[in-house]
Design a protein around this motif. Sequence first.
Motif, mmCIF file in Angstrom:
data_model
loop_
_atom_site.group_PDB
_atom_site.id
_atom_site.type_symbol
_atom_site.label_atom_id
_atom_site.label_comp_id
_atom_site.label_asym_id
_atom_site.label_seq_id
_atom_site.Cartn_x
_atom_site.Cartn_y
_atom_site.Cartn_z
ATOM 1 N N LYS A 30 0.855 -1.184 0.000
ATOM 2 C CA LYS A 30 0.000 0.000 0.000
ATOM 3 C C LYS A 30 0.892 1.234 0.000
ATOM 4 C CE LYS A 30 -4.024 -1.969 2.383
ATOM 5 N NZ LYS A 30 -4.951 -1.825 1.225
ATOM 6 N N GLU A 34 -2.376 5.873 -0.121
ATOM 7 C CA GLU A 34 -3.522 5.020 0.212
ATOM 8 C C GLU A 34 -3.730 4.939 1.724
ATOM 9 O OE1 GLU A 34 -4.057 1.257 -2.401
ATOM 10 O OE2 GLU A 34 -1.901 1.666 -2.386
ATOM 11 N N ASN A 37 -5.039 8.365 3.058
ATOM 12 C CA ASN A 37 -6.443 8.591 2.708
ATOM 13 C C ASN A 37 -7.368 7.722 3.556
ATOM 14 O OD1 ASN A 37 -5.877 10.540 0.797
ATOM 15 N ND2 ASN A 37 -5.828 9.098 -0.923
ATOM 16 N N GLY A 38 -6.955 6.462 3.773
ATOM 17 C CA GLY A 38 -7.760 5.588 4.617
ATOM 18 C C GLY A 38 -7.835 6.094 6.038
ATOM 19 N N TYR A 39 -6.748 6.647 6.517
ATOM 20 C CA TYR A 39 -6.696 7.143 7.883
ATOM 21 C C TYR A 39 -7.588 8.365 8.082
ATOM 22 C CZ TYR A 39 -4.667 9.068 12.155
ATOM 23 O OH TYR A 39 -4.479 9.579 13.411
ATOM 24 N N ASN A 41 -10.031 9.343 6.385
ATOM 25 C CA ASN A 41 -11.434 9.050 6.095
ATOM 26 C C ASN A 41 -12.034 8.047 7.068
ATOM 27 O OD1 ASN A 41 -11.862 10.744 3.803
ATOM 28 N ND2 ASN A 41 -10.580 9.356 2.613
ATOM 29 N N GLN A 43 -11.223 4.941 7.615
ATOM 30 C CA GLN A 43 -11.241 3.548 7.184
ATOM 31 C C GLN A 43 -10.034 2.765 7.692
ATOM 32 O OE1 GLN A 43 -13.840 2.016 5.519
ATOM 33 N NE2 GLN A 43 -14.784 3.980 6.049
ATOM 34 N N LEU A 44 -9.013 3.463 8.157
ATOM 35 C CA LEU A 44 -7.839 2.825 8.738
ATOM 36 C C LEU A 44 -7.767 3.257 10.199
ATOM 37 C CD1 LEU A 44 -5.241 1.148 8.371
ATOM 38 C CD2 LEU A 44 -4.058 3.284 7.807
ATOM 39 N N SER A 86 -13.698 -1.580 7.497
ATOM 40 C CA SER A 86 -12.550 -0.767 7.902
ATOM 41 C C SER A 86 -11.382 -1.679 8.277
ATOM 42 C CB SER A 86 -12.925 0.131 9.083
ATOM 43 O OG SER A 86 -13.312 -0.648 10.201
#
Length: 444
Positions: A30, A34, A37-39, A41, A43-44, A86
């Motif tokens: 990753k 990526e 952005n996941g963090y 938002n 999602q991470l 998530s």
Amino acid sequence: MAARRRSDDDSVPLDIPPEFSRLVYTSNSKSVRELWNGYVNGQLILEPDFQRNYVWDTARASRFIESLLVDMPTPHIFLGEEDDGSLMVIDGHQRLETIFKYLQPLLRRRRQSPSRQGGVVSAISPLRLRKLNLLPDLIGKQVTALSIEDRERLWNATLPTVTLLRENHPDLKFELFSRLNQGSMNLTPQELRNCIYRGKFNRMLADLSESRDFLQLLNRAQPDKRMRTREQVLRFFALLHRRDRYRPPFREFLNEEMRENQDTAPASFLREFDSAVTWVERVFDKQAFRLYSVGNESNPAGRWARSRSDSLRDLEMVGFAELAHALDECWQSLDASEREMFITAIRCKLIGVMTMDRFRDAVRQATASHHSVSVRFEMWLRALREVIADPVGAIRDVRDVIQQLERDIFCGVCRGVLRVEDAHWTMVGDNDEPVLVHGYCNDD
């Protein structure tokens, strides 16, 4: 430093159904973009409770950012997929937080904050690079001062990632997470459960482990940082709710309690816990969770252990919660003087159990075995029920002892001073009437 004592539960394998015995995961790379952005938002998930402390210093964090900029290989990041899709960070927290600390100033340039960042990103202090060996020109620079080329190089840097998919059996995930974290962090079993079984029940355990009254019984100012206090609360609920289904290993028994209640936090659970704490405090107060022993030849007086026992904590908390309704009914039927005697009667009755050889063997040997757990609870609950069944008789017996001690506080055998919890009626010599003696003198 002494080696950690191996639990008699450690060598018992987890009971994982054959159809779930194969680990399901994906392995890829990753990019920093990526992961970031996941963090932001949501999602991470970077911070399960056990990973709150960021321990890298600025020099180490700076060298890691430098490694990404020069495309050096880095260790794997391990993630766990949640039911909602998530990803939760299992291993690699320090590396990811370092990246996010460095990228944090970029959020200030956005017109609108991410809708799901939840204040986590803003809570991370930004990183300014220090003590670089390969890129000394970047010393002192935050991410906003990087050139376009360097910033793009950082965005595109990749980290090898292993993601455990949601269809894995929770106990298989538990075992894998335990092995992953046998290195520097060496997570406790409850820290792993906190990671795997996130939800309302887990949050309730956290809240109850911080209860002032419960911590006072443990003689603690704060809950244990490695979640052992939280596991003690979990043990209470598991033994109260499913003791009849208990089979080793104990860790799986606790996993089941968390899994079945993961998304619930019933008010009845809170009442059970409050009742247990209230009655433990009433009966044992500062001696809560300590084993009582008879004396010895050099000092016949009985005594309380200095350390607290997991087994005694389980018995006291669960026993009082299980019989709380009957105990409360007795309590309400008594006046103030009778209540004090009732408490003393319960304490003396349970001390009597603690000094029995069969009970002490069950507390000290193979403590997690099904037999030992059954014996402990059988003896403890039987004694409690006997007092509840005849509170008037129990109060009368205690009052007789106290009245005799007001006339003569000395043991009828050794002539040492007696306390009510260590006093036993027995026949001595040619006396026509029973006299009070120490528990040790009575056995002797």
